[in-house]
Design a protein around this motif. Structure first.
Motif, PDB file in Angstrom:
ATOM      1  N   PRO A 256       0.822  -1.213   0.000  1.00  0.00           N
ATOM      2  CA  PRO A 256       0.000   0.000   0.000  1.00  0.00           C
ATOM      3  C   PRO A 256       0.851   1.255   0.000  1.00  0.00           C
ATOM      4  O   PRO A 256       2.001   1.257   0.444  1.00  0.00           O
ATOM      5  N   GLY A 257       0.264   2.325  -0.534  1.00  0.00           N
ATOM      6  CA  GLY A 257       0.904   3.631  -0.461  1.00  0.00           C
ATOM      7  C   GLY A 257       1.655   4.066  -1.688  1.00  0.00           C
ATOM      8  O   GLY A 257       1.981   5.252  -1.824  1.00  0.00           O
ATOM      9  N   ASN A 258       1.953   3.142  -2.625  1.00  0.00           N
ATOM     10  CA  ASN A 258       2.677   3.557  -3.819  1.00  0.00           C
ATOM     11  C   ASN A 258       1.711   4.127  -4.852  1.00  0.00           C
ATOM     12  O   ASN A 258       0.493   4.164  -4.638  1.00  0.00           O
TER      13      ASN A 258
ATOM     14  N   LEU B  96      -2.527   4.095  -5.027  1.00  0.00           N
ATOM     15  CA  LEU B  96      -3.363   5.296  -5.012  1.00  0.00           C
ATOM     16  C   LEU B  96      -4.326   5.309  -6.192  1.00  0.00           C
ATOM     17  O   LEU B  96      -5.499   5.671  -6.060  1.00  0.00           O
ATOM     18  N   LEU B  97      -3.838   4.898  -7.355  1.00  0.00           N
ATOM     19  CA  LEU B  97      -4.692   4.858  -8.539  1.00  0.00           C
ATOM     20  C   LEU B  97      -5.761   3.774  -8.397  1.00  0.00           C
ATOM     21  O   LEU B  97      -6.919   3.987  -8.783  1.00  0.00           O
ATOM     22  N   ALA B  98      -5.395   2.622  -7.850  1.00  0.00           N
ATOM     23  CA  ALA B  98      -6.366   1.541  -7.667  1.00  0.00           C
ATOM     24  C   ALA B  98      -7.507   1.985  -6.760  1.00  0.00           C
ATOM     25  O   ALA B  98      -8.684   1.703  -7.024  1.00  0.00           O
ATOM     26  N   ARG B  99      -7.162   2.688  -5.694  1.00  0.00           N
ATOM     27  CA  ARG B  99      -8.189   3.135  -4.748  1.00  0.00           C
ATOM     28  C   ARG B  99      -9.058   4.235  -5.343  1.00  0.00           C
ATOM     29  O   ARG B  99     -10.274   4.292  -5.100  1.00  0.00           O
ATOM     30  N   ALA B 100      -8.439   5.115  -6.133  1.00  0.00           N
ATOM     31  CA  ALA B 100      -9.215   6.154  -6.806  1.00  0.00           C
ATOM     32  C   ALA B 100     -10.177   5.539  -7.813  1.00  0.00           C
ATOM     33  O   ALA B 100     -11.327   5.977  -7.958  1.00  0.00           O
ATOM     34  N   LEU B 101      -9.712   4.502  -8.521  1.00  0.00           N
ATOM     35  CA  LEU B 101     -10.578   3.833  -9.487  1.00  0.00           C
ATOM     36  C   LEU B 101     -11.718   3.103  -8.781  1.00  0.00           C
ATOM     37  O   LEU B 101     -12.875   3.188  -9.208  1.00  0.00           O
ATOM     38  N   ALA B 102     -11.402   2.408  -7.691  1.00  0.00           N
ATOM     39  CA  ALA B 102     -12.432   1.679  -6.949  1.00  0.00           C
ATOM     40  C   ALA B 102     -13.524   2.617  -6.450  1.00  0.00           C
ATOM     41  O   ALA B 102     -14.720   2.294  -6.520  1.00  0.00           O
ATOM     42  N   ALA B 103     -13.133   3.797  -5.968  1.00  0.00           N
ATOM     43  CA  ALA B 103     -14.103   4.763  -5.458  1.00  0.00           C
ATOM     44  C   ALA B 103     -15.054   5.234  -6.549  1.00  0.00           C
ATOM     45  O   ALA B 103     -16.228   5.521  -6.281  1.00  0.00           O
TER      46      ALA B 103
ATOM     47  N   VAL C  94     -16.794  -1.489  -4.042  1.00  0.00           N
ATOM     48  CA  VAL C  94     -15.600  -1.997  -4.717  1.00  0.00           C
ATOM     49  C   VAL C  94     -14.425  -1.706  -3.792  1.00  0.00           C
ATOM     50  O   VAL C  94     -14.136  -0.547  -3.493  1.00  0.00           O
ATOM     51  N   VAL C  95     -13.777  -2.739  -3.311  1.00  0.00           N
ATOM     52  CA  VAL C  95     -12.720  -2.587  -2.312  1.00  0.00           C
ATOM     53  C   VAL C  95     -11.383  -3.046  -2.885  1.00  0.00           C
ATOM     54  O   VAL C  95     -11.323  -3.936  -3.747  1.00  0.00           O
ATOM     55  N   VAL C  96     -10.303  -2.428  -2.407  1.00  0.00           N
ATOM     56  CA  VAL C  96      -8.954  -2.773  -2.847  1.00  0.00           C
ATOM     57  C   VAL C  96      -8.258  -3.558  -1.746  1.00  0.00           C
ATOM     58  O   VAL C  96      -8.284  -3.156  -0.576  1.00  0.00           O
ATOM     59  N   MET C  97      -7.644  -4.663  -2.125  1.00  0.00           N
ATOM     60  CA  MET C  97      -6.880  -5.466  -1.179  1.00  0.00           C
ATOM     61  C   MET C  97      -5.446  -5.579  -1.687  1.00  0.00           C
ATOM     62  O   MET C  97      -5.221  -5.952  -2.845  1.00  0.00           O
ATOM     63  N   ASN C  98      -4.476  -5.245  -0.842  1.00  0.00           N
ATOM     64  CA  ASN C  98      -3.059  -5.386  -1.186  1.00  0.00           C
ATOM     65  C   ASN C  98      -2.598  -6.793  -0.850  1.00  0.00           C
ATOM     66  O   ASN C  98      -2.795  -7.268   0.264  1.00  0.00           O
ATOM     67  N   ARG C  99      -2.003  -7.446  -1.834  1.00  0.00           N
ATOM     68  CA  ARG C  99      -1.454  -8.787  -1.617  1.00  0.00           C
ATOM     69  C   ARG C  99      -0.128  -8.866  -2.362  1.00  0.00           C
ATOM     70  O   ARG C  99      -0.062  -9.338  -3.487  1.00  0.00           O
TER      71      ARG C  99
END
Length: 313
Positions: A37-39, A43-50, A60-65
């Motif tokens: 997280p944090g890169n 940030l783009l993934a979370r903006a897209l999910a929102a 739509v939720v983002v999970m870091n793996r």
């Protein structure tokens, strides 16, 4: 007692209720980001999910793996049920690089269906402000006279492959020193322990303590208008790290189409564009699934040539 009006309303509601119950999506969607997280990708993934959530009518939720340079999370999505509820937000290297460098992961170049392109990262070369190297021709000439070192955020990362591609075009060799992040690379450049850093251009955004020799692109970047492209300096090299949203390969076409339409609107939204621009993204990054797939295939072909010349052991 039910009136005729109540019966009519109930009958009209039944088809809609059936569609809502059996339609897609009918429950939350998960987007896996296979990096910490944090890169910028996160940030783009979370903006897209929102922006996808209101357009799809479900959270739509983002999970870091993270792990194995992105292979762990990517492989998990490849194995997920192909129902449109588990997606992947990742660079195109998931098809062009990871199947070669992470062979035991089970990833194949056709493990996923591209939904939409949502980002395009330009690569750049950075030196400290007082470096005697002024441009790419100067860098090539210096490398022929003396030993130089360059850093990247890892072996077979896109900055590394960009540098390999440029060195091949220039007919030179510079010693590679891998790190875990662009920030570490730039720190080493500024201390003088590295001669040059091959980085994602966004890592230099807002910094006045480094000097860029070039950007690897077909035209100058609007955020760095004074930095010439490699092409302008006589080297036909313009590698980029592009990517976006993917689904497991067997995901039905109707669900891919639903996601693609929502993605087109989400990437064009003001909030997503603001996050993208803060990360030095170009103004028009969206590609639909078909165009995205064609660009990925071209990247697979190009990266195959480069990877054959790199010792991966």
């Amino acid at each position: 007692m039910l009136t005729r009006r109540m019966l009519t309303a109930a009958a009209a509601a039944l088809p809609f209720a059936a569609r809502a119950q059996g339609g897609y999506p009918s429950r939350p969607i998960q987007i896996v980001n296979p990096y910490p997280p944090g890169n910028s990708t996160d940030l783009l993934a979370r903006a897209l999910a929102a922006e996808l959530s209101p357009r799809l009518g479900q959270p739509v939720v983002v999970m870091n793996r993270d792990g194995a340079a992105g292979a762990v999370g990517s492989a998990a999505v490849a194995r997920a049920a192909p129902d449109g509820y588990t997606l992947l937000f990742v660079p195109a290297l998931v098809a062009s690089v990871l199947p070669v460098t992470q062979a035991t992961s089970g990833l194949q170049r056709n493990s996923f269906r591209p939904i939409c392109q949502a980002f395009n990262n330009t690569m750049a070369l950075a030196v400290r402000p007082d470096s005697p190297v002024r441009d790419l021709r100067d860098l090539a000439a210096t490398a022929k006279r003396q030993r130089l070192t360059y850093g990247t955020l890892g072996i077979t990362s896109i900055p590394h492959l960009a540098m390999v591609q440029w060195m091949d075009a220039a007919g030179i060799e510079i010693e590679h020193v891998p790190f875990r992040s662009d920030a570490s690379v730039l720190t080493e450049v500024l201390t003088g322990r590295l001669d040059v850093g091959a980085i994602v251009l966004a890592s230099a955004a807002g910094r006045g303590d480094v000097r860029l020799l070039t950007v690897f692109d077909t035209e100058r970047h609007p955020d760095f208008p004074d930095v010439p492209t490699a092409m302008e300096q006589g080297f036909d090299v313009a590698p980029a790290s592009f990517g976006g949203l993917f689904a497991p390969a067997a995901t039905p076409q109707d669900r891919i189409a639903r996601l693609e339409a929502a993605c087109a609107e989400a990437v064009a939204s003001a909030s997503y564009r603001a996050v993208a621009r803060s990360g030095a993204q170009p103004t028009n990054v969206f590609l639909d699934g078909g165009a995205f797939a064609r660009r990925i295939q071209d990247d697979v072909d190009r990266k195959a040539v480069i990877l054959r010349g790199i010792n991966l052991n």
